[in-house]
Design a protein around this motif. Structure first.
Motif, short mmCIF file in Angstrom:
data_model
loop_
_atom_site.label_atom_id
_atom_site.label_comp_id
_atom_site.label_asym_id
_atom_site.label_seq_id
_atom_site.Cartn_x
_atom_site.Cartn_y
_atom_site.Cartn_z
N ARG A 459 56.43 32.29 -105.43
CA ARG A 459 57.23 33.43 -105.88
C ARG A 459 58.65 32.98 -106.22
O ARG A 459 59.24 33.44 -107.21
CB ARG A 459 57.25 34.50 -104.79
N ALA A 460 59.20 32.07 -105.41
CA ALA A 460 60.54 31.55 -105.70
C ALA A 460 60.55 30.82 -107.04
O ALA A 460 61.51 30.94 -107.82
CB ALA A 460 60.99 30.61 -104.57
N ALA A 461 59.49 30.07 -107.32
CA ALA A 461 59.40 29.38 -108.61
C ALA A 461 59.30 30.38 -109.75
O ALA A 461 59.96 30.22 -110.79
CB ALA A 461 58.20 28.43 -108.61
N PRO A 469 70.43 22.60 -105.92
CA PRO A 469 70.17 21.95 -104.64
C PRO A 469 70.22 22.93 -103.47
O PRO A 469 69.44 22.80 -102.52
CB PRO A 469 71.28 20.91 -104.54
N GLU A 470 71.09 23.92 -103.55
CA GLU A 470 71.20 24.89 -102.46
C GLU A 470 69.94 25.74 -102.35
O GLU A 470 69.46 26.03 -101.25
CB GLU A 470 72.43 25.79 -102.70
N GLN A 471 69.39 26.14 -103.49
CA GLN A 471 68.16 26.93 -103.48
C GLN A 471 66.98 26.11 -102.96
O GLN A 471 66.16 26.60 -102.18
CB GLN A 471 67.86 27.44 -104.89
N VAL A 472 66.92 24.87 -103.40
CA VAL A 472 65.84 23.99 -102.93
C VAL A 472 65.98 23.74 -101.44
O VAL A 472 64.99 23.75 -100.70
CB VAL A 472 65.85 22.67 -103.71
N ALA A 473 67.20 23.52 -100.97
CA ALA A 473 67.43 23.27 -99.55
C ALA A 473 67.00 24.47 -98.71
O ALA A 473 66.44 24.32 -97.62
CB ALA A 473 68.91 22.96 -99.31
N LYS A 474 67.26 25.68 -99.21
CA LYS A 474 66.87 26.88 -98.47
C LYS A 474 65.37 26.95 -98.25
O LYS A 474 64.89 27.23 -97.15
CB LYS A 474 67.36 28.12 -99.22
N GLU A 475 64.62 26.67 -99.30
CA GLU A 475 63.16 26.68 -99.17
C GLU A 475 62.69 25.52 -98.29
O GLU A 475 61.77 25.68 -97.48
CB GLU A 475 62.51 26.58 -100.55
N ALA A 476 63.30 24.35 -98.45
CA ALA A 476 62.90 23.19 -97.64
C ALA A 476 63.11 23.47 -96.16
O ALA A 476 62.27 23.12 -95.32
CB ALA A 476 63.69 21.95 -98.07
N GLN A 477 64.22 24.09 -95.81
CA GLN A 477 64.49 24.39 -94.40
C GLN A 477 63.47 25.38 -93.84
O GLN A 477 63.06 25.25 -92.69
CB GLN A 477 65.91 24.95 -94.28
N ARG A 478 63.08 26.35 -94.65
CA ARG A 478 62.02 27.26 -94.20
C ARG A 478 60.71 26.51 -93.97
O ARG A 478 60.03 26.71 -92.95
CB ARG A 478 61.80 28.36 -95.25
N MET A 479 60.38 25.63 -94.89
CA MET A 479 59.12 24.92 -94.81
C MET A 479 59.09 23.92 -93.66
O MET A 479 58.04 23.67 -93.06
CB MET A 479 58.85 24.22 -96.14
N ILE A 480 60.24 23.34 -93.35
CA ILE A 480 60.29 22.37 -92.24
C ILE A 480 59.96 23.03 -90.92
O ILE A 480 59.42 22.40 -90.01
CB ILE A 480 61.67 21.69 -92.21
N ALA A 481 60.25 24.33 -90.79
CA ALA A 481 59.94 25.06 -89.55
C ALA A 481 58.45 25.37 -89.42
O ALA A 481 58.00 25.80 -88.36
CB ALA A 481 60.75 26.35 -89.50
N ASP A 482 57.69 25.13 -90.47
CA ASP A 482 56.24 25.41 -90.46
C ASP A 482 55.51 24.32 -89.67
O ASP A 482 55.86 23.14 -89.77
CB ASP A 482 55.72 25.45 -91.89
N PRO A 483 54.50 24.69 -88.88
CA PRO A 483 53.75 23.68 -88.11
C PRO A 483 53.11 22.59 -88.96
O PRO A 483 52.84 21.50 -88.46
CB PRO A 483 52.68 24.51 -87.38
N ARG A 484 52.88 22.85 -90.24
CA ARG A 484 52.31 21.82 -91.09
C ARG A 484 53.26 20.64 -91.26
O ARG A 484 52.83 19.50 -91.39
CB ARG A 484 51.92 22.42 -92.45
N THR A 485 54.56 20.93 -91.30
CA THR A 485 55.54 19.85 -91.37
C THR A 485 55.55 19.05 -90.08
O THR A 485 55.65 17.82 -90.09
CB THR A 485 56.95 20.40 -91.65
N LYS A 486 55.44 19.74 -88.96
CA LYS A 486 55.39 19.05 -87.67
C LYS A 486 54.19 18.11 -87.62
O LYS A 486 54.29 16.97 -87.14
CB LYS A 486 55.32 20.06 -86.53
#
Length: 784
Positions: A459-461, A469-486
């Motif tokens: 949806r963001a795309a 970079p700020e928009q990409v960082a916002k999405e990246a930070q959300r995704m890093i909190a996902d268990p799949r990143t862990k």
């Protein structure tokens, strides 16, 4: 002006008739036979290219001491200085490598992990609720049911009121049920009911529902112990993986089944248990996770909410290429092509019986065909990671509904061809025409999840919110909190810490009584608790990984390692700061980097050199096996290694390896602190030549940790390996300064690993966007 200065100035300015570098002649005479005319390497002499991260000063010292092989000591003084400067500028340094061999991004296919995760999320996109957060509650929802407990009092006689007696009899036959939450399934009821005082003891049942969280990808063995009937469902709400509904007899039995699960996901789990006139009742649900031991499923891995089932491809794929030190989708073979075909067939077979549920329609509905078309379009768009053009929509969807005999067959064709399409298997092909928001989204998902974009990222795309970079960082930070990143980071640490060694790290039971598979499983859990505690804290401080003076221990480990632990479970236990230094001295690693009866300073030294300190080592031209029985039995392990590597040609690398390995000799082969080896005092002190040409004294693990904390080479090595694991491309493909820029951001952000992961994701996903330069870092910023 010296000849060296003149050569450098002329070379930099592009003057055609530049004088020959004073070290070039020395190199051709003394080095080219083994290293090649341009440092490219020579087969069966020195295969590896002559590249690395030492400074010119460090190279000079190294050459003076160890080169050329077989004639050590003949290239010293000014010759060594000149040839070191020539090598450094001509092909050794990162700048020279970028100049001589510009690196570009390689077109790569999906790795095995990326294929599995992409398919799971592709099907999950059409199952409601598959991406909702787990929440804080833990345990399973339990529904208890059975006959109402009614006791006929002694005053009730035949002549008493018949109506009252009939009511009591009827109530005694009624079944009641109630719900609660259980933290684990481990009950031994004996001759009583599951709820004494509420349910009758002769007949009752319980159903536990919820989801199980898989921490890593691999094979999970599920085990049920009971003397009664049961059914166990895992990642399938219709067919049980174990059906033990018919009880064979009164004894407690154990039944088990293995299931392959992808890490970082929740899977529905249900256990039905019932007792019918058996003398006693009990039920216990256990598991054996990958690399773990049989145990009760911890409360932390059970969730009372049920998630939709996950499509886990069971097709076997050939292993990915790891020749560059990390898994990459660079190899194509007949076997791989066949596997993608079998995988597509497996997915199509999975979709077919669940088609109406996935498409949100019903059999016989007047709009069913249109909804199946819409499902097919959205399926292909998710697989291709971007909207379809009109031409693609016609070729990928519409023509199949025109040509196929039934809508169901049309959908199967759509699924099969989408999953065999190069646009799915080679993610960059879908975006080859332009670098837009969809390409950024696809790269973010691949980098952080090894998967396709989720609905929110797509949806963001679609809304054009991935342009800065700020928009990409916002999405990246959300995704890093996902268990799949862990789960993906677990894969990184498994690689960085070389944990595959532990699979064969058995110990001699006579030398180390009590150290068995259970102990190793506990140590593995201890290590992961330590890593997760550091990485997922607010500070996420890499420096704590290297320097922390504590371990996570349970009662068994505490007793073995001399730090008694009271109570159940793992607890954080502090040690003498001189004796423990994060992963450098974790017993799981120390045990895996040792022999069955003795330590191995060489294995430990190589690990520290490459992974912690960040120094490149060449592969030995001739591998020499360590045979303990051939040494004088009175020697310490250090003395044996010194004897084995005393040859000057060996010391080219062992002058680096040995001091680091000897620094850990205060730890025995299972990672316990010791002060004596073979009845002699442990000697851990040595001199170590750094990559910048200094010589420092190392007396133990804390000195190694402190050096790594202040070493740019160590930081650069960590950044490089995390980048490789995440992006699966070389850092230089994104520009020669990329590695140093990331290292500078890393230092400026307090060595925060989560922020480094964000920077890596932005670097890859939004390559080319303007980014601010990292701020300068104070000199003491390496201190934790």
């Amino acid at each position: 002006m010296t000849a060296l200065s003149a050569w450098l100035i002329a070379a930099a300015s592009g003057v055609a008739a530049a004088p020959e570098h004073p070290g070039a002649k020395v190199y051709q005479q003394m080095c080219a036979d083994c290293h090649g005319k341009k440092g490219e390497g020579v087969a069966e002499k020195y295969d590896d290219p002559l590249v690395g991260n030492r400074s010119v000063i460090s190279l000079t010292k190294y050459i003076s001491r160890t080169m050329p092989e077989g004639k050590e000591g003949t290239c010293v003084g000014e010759d060594a200085e000149n040839v070191a400067a020539y090598i450094f500028d001509a092909f050794y340094s990162s700048a020279a490598q970028a100049r001589n061999n510009p690196v570009r991004e390689s077109l790569t296919r999906l790795t095995v992990a990326q294929y599995q995760n992409s398919v799971a999320d592709l099907i999950g996109r059409f199952r409601g609720g598959s991406d909702r957060p787990f929440g804080g509650e833990r345990g399973l929802k339990a529904r208890y049911s059975g006959g109402r407990l009614e006791v006929f009092g002694p005053s009730l006689k035949e002549e008493d009121n018949k109506v009252e007696r009939d009511v009591l009899k009827r109530r005694a036959k009624e079944r009641i049920s109630f719900e609660k939450r259980d933290t684990q399934v481990a009950f031994h009821y004996g001759t009583q009911s599951s709820e004494p005082g509420r349910l009758r003891a002769d007949e009752f049942s319980t159903r536990w529902d919820g989801s199980i969280l898989a921490p890593e990808t691999g094979m999970y063995e599920f085990i049920v112990r009971t003397e009664n009937g049961f059914r166990l469902y895992v990642n399938d709400t219709k067919d049980p993986i174990i059906d033990g509904w018919v009880t064979p007899g009164p004894t407690v039995r154990e039944e088990k089944k293995s299931v392959f699960l992808l890490g970082g996901r929740a899977y529905p789990i249900s256990l039905e248990h019932f007792k019918y006139k058996e003398k006693s009742a009990s039920v216990e649900l256990l598991w054996k996770p990958p690399h773990g031991r049989v145990s009760r499923i911890p409360q932390s891995h059970l969730v009372p909410q049920s998630w939709p089932a996950t499509m886990v491809v069971t097709t076997t794929f050939p292993a990915d290429d790891r020749s560059d030190g990390y898994e990459r989708g660079t190899t194509i073979s007949k076997e791989w092509d066949q596997s993608t075909t079998y995988g597509a067939l497996e997915v199509a077979a999975h979709v077919e019986p669940q088609l109406d549920g996935l498409a949100g329609t019903k059999s016989g509905a007047p709009d069913r065909v249109e909804k199946l078309k819409d499902f097919s379009r959205r399926f292909v768009e998710a697989a291709f990671r971007r909207p379809l053009t009109e031409e693609q929509r016609h070729s990928s969807v519409e023509r199949h509904f025109t040509d196929a005999p039934t809508p169901e067959i049309a959908v199967k064709r759509v699924v099969l061809l989408a999953l065999k399409s190069p646009r799915f298997l080679y993610p960059e092909l879908a975006h080859e025409e332009t670098f837009d928001d969809w390409r950024v989204a696809a790269r973010l998902a691949a980098n952080l999840w090894d998967s396709i974009p989720d609905a929110r990222l797509a949806r963001a795309a679609a809304e054009g919110k991935l342009k800065t970079p700020e928009q990409v960082a916002k999405e990246a930070q959300r995704m890093i909190a996902d268990p799949r990143t862990k789960a993906k980071l677990h894969g990184f640490f498994h690689h960085w810490l070389e944990l595959e060694r532990a699979e064969t790290a058995g110990k001699d039971p006579k030398s180390f009584p009590g150290f068995d598979e259970t102990m190793m499983a506990d140590l593995r859990e201890s290590l992961w608790r330590f890593v997760d505690d550091v990485v997922w804290s607010d500070q996420s401080d890499y420096r704590q990984l290297i320097a922390a003076d504590y371990l996570w221990l349970n009662e068994r480990l505490g007793k073995y390692y001399g730090k008694p632990v009271a109570g159940e479970g793992f607890q954080r236990v502090s040690f003498d700061p001189k004796q423990r230094a994060g992963v450098v001295t974790h017993p799981y690693l120390l045990a895996s980097l040792s022999y069955a009866r003795t330590t191995s300073p060489i294995h430990r030294g190589v690990f520290l050199s490459r992974n912690i300190v960040g120094l490149a080592l060449k592969n030995p031209s001739v591998a020499v096996a360590f045979e303990d029985a051939k040494f004088d039995p009175t020697l310490t392990m250090r003395e044996k290694v010194e004897e084995l590597t005393k040859n000057v040609s060996c010391m080219g690398c062992h002058s680096t390896i040995n001091p680091l390995g000897f620094s850990l000799e205060n730890f025995d082969a299972v990672g316990r602190w010791r002060t004596r080896d073979n009845n002699k005092p442990v000697h851990a002190k040595d001199e170590f030549d750094t990559d910048d040409g200094r010589t420092i004294t190392i007396t133990g693990p804390k000195d190694v940790a402190n050096y790594a904390l202040g070493s740019e080479s160590a930081h650069r090595a960590f950044v490089r390996q995390l980048f490789h694991h995440t992006v699966k491309q070389p850092t230089a493909a994104f520009g020669e300064p990329t590695l140093d820029t990331l290292r500078q951001h890393f230092a400026a952000n307090g060595f925060n690993i989560q922020k480094l992961l964000t920077e890596i994701a932005i670097t890859s996903a939004a390559h080319g966007l303007t980014r601010p330069a990292p701020p300068k870092v104070a000199q003491n910023s390496s201190k934790p």
